[in-house]
Motif scaffolding. Structure first.
Motif, PDB file in Angstrom:
ATOM      1  N   MET A   1       0.843  -1.172   0.000  1.00 14.68           N
ATOM      2  CA  MET A   1       0.000   0.000   0.000  1.00 14.68           C
ATOM      3  C   MET A   1       0.894   1.243   0.000  1.00 14.68           C
ATOM      4  O   MET A   1       1.823   1.353   0.779  1.00 14.68           O
ATOM      5  N   LEU A   2       0.590   2.143  -0.899  1.00 13.89           N
ATOM      6  CA  LEU A   2       1.314   3.397  -1.002  1.00 13.89           C
ATOM      7  C   LEU A   2       0.477   4.491  -0.374  1.00 13.89           C
ATOM      8  O   LEU A   2      -0.671   4.696  -0.752  1.00 13.89           O
ATOM      9  N   ASP A   3       1.065   5.189   0.596  1.00 15.43           N
ATOM     10  CA  ASP A   3       0.402   6.320   1.238  1.00 15.43           C
ATOM     11  C   ASP A   3       1.183   7.568   0.840  1.00 15.43           C
ATOM     12  O   ASP A   3       2.390   7.632   1.060  1.00 15.43           O
ATOM     13  N   ASP A  18      -0.580   9.456  -9.283  1.00 14.83           N
ATOM     14  CA  ASP A  18      -0.524   8.475 -10.370  1.00 14.83           C
ATOM     15  C   ASP A  18       0.912   8.158 -10.766  1.00 14.83           C
ATOM     16  O   ASP A  18       1.261   6.993 -10.993  1.00 14.83           O
ATOM     17  N   LEU A  19       1.752   9.188 -10.862  1.00 15.71           N
ATOM     18  CA  LEU A  19       3.149   8.978 -11.242  1.00 15.71           C
ATOM     19  C   LEU A  19       3.885   8.125 -10.215  1.00 15.71           C
ATOM     20  O   LEU A  19       4.644   7.218 -10.578  1.00 15.71           O
ATOM     21  N   ALA A  20       3.672   8.426  -8.949  1.00 18.35           N
ATOM     22  CA  ALA A  20       4.341   7.682  -7.886  1.00 18.35           C
ATOM     23  C   ALA A  20       3.873   6.237  -7.874  1.00 18.35           C
ATOM     24  O   ALA A  20       4.690   5.318  -7.750  1.00 18.35           O
ATOM     25  N   GLN A  21       2.579   6.024  -8.012  1.00 19.29           N
ATOM     26  CA  GLN A  21       2.054   4.647  -8.014  1.00 19.29           C
ATOM     27  C   GLN A  21       2.645   3.855  -9.175  1.00 19.29           C
ATOM     28  O   GLN A  21       3.041   2.704  -9.013  1.00 19.29           O
ATOM     29  N   GLU A  22       2.723   4.485 -10.329  1.00 22.28           N
ATOM     30  CA  GLU A  22       3.302   3.830 -11.501  1.00 22.28           C
ATOM     31  C   GLU A  22       4.768   3.460 -11.259  1.00 22.28           C
ATOM     32  O   GLU A  22       5.203   2.339 -11.551  1.00 22.28           O
ATOM     33  N   ALA A  23       5.537   4.393 -10.707  1.00 23.56           N
ATOM     34  CA  ALA A  23       6.957   4.145 -10.454  1.00 23.56           C
ATOM     35  C   ALA A  23       7.158   3.089  -9.367  1.00 23.56           C
ATOM     36  O   ALA A  23       8.026   2.222  -9.490  1.00 23.56           O
ATOM     37  N   VAL A  24       6.349   3.149  -8.315  1.00 25.81           N
ATOM     38  CA  VAL A  24       6.433   2.156  -7.240  1.00 25.81           C
ATOM     39  C   VAL A  24       6.095   0.771  -7.784  1.00 25.81           C
ATOM     40  O   VAL A  24       6.826  -0.202  -7.553  1.00 25.81           O
ATOM     41  N   ASP A  25       4.992   0.672  -8.515  1.00 30.46           N
ATOM     42  CA  ASP A  25       4.583  -0.626  -9.069  1.00 30.46           C
ATOM     43  C   ASP A  25       5.631  -1.200 -10.007  1.00 30.46           C
ATOM     44  O   ASP A  25       5.933  -2.403  -9.951  1.00 30.46           O
ATOM     45  N   ALA A  26       6.209  -0.350 -10.865  1.00 31.49           N
ATOM     46  CA  ALA A  26       7.226  -0.821 -11.806  1.00 31.49           C
ATOM     47  C   ALA A  26       8.472  -1.304 -11.070  1.00 31.49           C
ATOM     48  O   ALA A  26       9.066  -2.327 -11.437  1.00 31.49           O
ATOM     49  N   THR A  27       8.860  -0.593 -10.025  1.00 32.49           N
ATOM     50  CA  THR A  27      10.042  -0.983  -9.256  1.00 32.49           C
ATOM     51  C   THR A  27       9.803  -2.307  -8.543  1.00 32.49           C
ATOM     52  O   THR A  27      10.641  -3.222  -8.595  1.00 32.49           O
ATOM     53  N   VAL A  41       5.505   5.106   2.488  1.00 26.28           N
ATOM     54  CA  VAL A  41       4.933   6.447   2.542  1.00 26.28           C
ATOM     55  C   VAL A  41       5.817   7.379   1.727  1.00 26.28           C
ATOM     56  O   VAL A  41       7.041   7.304   1.797  1.00 26.28           O
ATOM     57  N   ILE A  42       5.164   8.249   0.937  1.00 27.21           N
ATOM     58  CA  ILE A  42       5.883   9.300   0.216  1.00 27.21           C
ATOM     59  C   ILE A  42       5.369  10.639   0.715  1.00 27.21           C
ATOM     60  O   ILE A  42       4.161  10.886   0.717  1.00 27.21           O
ATOM     61  N   LEU A  43       6.302  11.482   1.131  1.00 25.35           N
ATOM     62  CA  LEU A  43       5.999  12.855   1.519  1.00 25.35           C
ATOM     63  C   LEU A  43       6.372  13.754   0.344  1.00 25.35           C
ATOM     64  O   LEU A  43       7.543  13.814  -0.045  1.00 25.35           O
ATOM     65  N   ALA A  44       5.382  14.419  -0.232  1.00 27.77           N
ATOM     66  CA  ALA A  44       5.603  15.349  -1.335  1.00 27.77           C
ATOM     67  C   ALA A  44       5.649  16.750  -0.732  1.00 27.77           C
ATOM     68  O   ALA A  44       4.620  17.329  -0.402  1.00 27.77           O
ATOM     69  N   CYS A  45       6.854  17.267  -0.583  1.00 31.61           N
ATOM     70  CA  CYS A  45       7.030  18.516   0.166  1.00 31.61           C
ATOM     71  C   CYS A  45       7.735  19.565  -0.674  1.00 31.61           C
ATOM     72  O   CYS A  45       7.890  19.414  -1.878  1.00 31.61           O
ATOM     73  N   ASP A  46       8.167  20.625  -0.019  1.00 33.11           N
ATOM     74  CA  ASP A  46       8.906  21.692  -0.682  1.00 33.11           C
ATOM     75  C   ASP A  46      10.369  21.650  -0.237  1.00 33.11           C
ATOM     76  O   ASP A  46      10.761  20.832   0.592  1.00 33.11           O
ATOM     77  N   ASP A  47      11.168  22.527  -0.819  1.00 34.43           N
ATOM     78  CA  ASP A  47      12.592  22.561  -0.499  1.00 34.43           C
ATOM     79  C   ASP A  47      12.862  22.867   0.971  1.00 34.43           C
ATOM     80  O   ASP A  47      13.800  22.322   1.554  1.00 34.43           O
ATOM     81  N   VAL A 126      11.576   6.028  -8.401  1.00 40.59           N
ATOM     82  CA  VAL A 126      12.290   4.763  -8.609  1.00 40.59           C
ATOM     83  C   VAL A 126      13.589   4.779  -7.816  1.00 40.59           C
ATOM     84  O   VAL A 126      13.930   3.799  -7.126  1.00 40.59           O
ATOM     85  N   HIS A 127      14.331   5.870  -7.893  1.00 43.66           N
ATOM     86  CA  HIS A 127      15.599   6.016  -7.167  1.00 43.66           C
ATOM     87  C   HIS A 127      15.374   5.840  -5.659  1.00 43.66           C
ATOM     88  O   HIS A 127      16.088   5.084  -4.994  1.00 43.66           O
ATOM     89  N   GLY A 128      14.371   6.534  -5.126  1.00 45.75           N
ATOM     90  CA  GLY A 128      14.049   6.409  -3.704  1.00 45.75           C
ATOM     91  C   GLY A 128      13.640   5.000  -3.332  1.00 45.75           C
ATOM     92  O   GLY A 128      14.022   4.484  -2.279  1.00 45.75           O
TER      93      GLY A 128
END
Length: 164
Positions: A1-3, A18-27, A41-47, A126-128
């Protein structure tokens, strides 16, 4: 499960979920792991936020594109070797860990490289993910292995080799 926690609304414009799910699934598929068995878990944050995290966890008080916190240490013992595969817990789930990705750095890098931000986002996820799975790029042999796997996964997503 991706949160996915979106802490910077600019990520909405990139269709990050959608992009993250695609990359996670492919990896995970590339590594022969079942996506439904894995948690991360993916945190989409700022600098600013990623700079705080980078300072706190790596003593580097500056923004970076992506950070990863593996749930368990899987690193290979020998340079260039594959890491251990993650193991499920008593519930059958595999906890992989957490990833943070910074909007400004990601957008800037994509623009500087002349590539679509969506491709760069998938590359960084993918890198992460590979970091969560024990891959690293500190030793030259490990970097070669990790980059080769990244290129293979990105190729399956229709993304050109980011290292050429």
């Amino acid at each position: 499960m991706l949160d996915i926690e979106i802490a910077d609304s600019r990520w909405q414009d990139t269709a990050l979920v959608d992009l993250a799910q695609e990359a996670v699934d492919a990896t995970l598929a590339h590594m022969s792991l079942e996506a439904e068995d894995c948690e991360l878990v993916i945190l989409a944050c700022d600098d600013a936020r990623i700079a705080e995290l980078n300072s706190e966890f790596r003593d580097k008080p500056k923004a970076t594109n992506v950070l990863s916190w593996p749930a368990e240490e899987l690193a290979a013992e020998y340079p260039g070797a594959n890491p251990a595969m993650p193991q499920s817990d008593f519930t059958g789930e595999i906890s992989l860990g957490d990833i943070a990705i910074a909007y400004e750095t990601c957008a800037r890098e994509a623009a500087e490289a002349g590539k679509p931000i969506v491709d760069h986002v998938r590359h960084l996820v993918v890198h992460g993910m590979l970091h969560l799975l024990g891959y690293d790029h500190i030793r030259d042999e490990d970097a070669t292995l990790m980059e080769r796997i990244e290129v293979e996964i990105l190729g399956k997503l229709g993304i050109p080799n980011p290292y050429t």
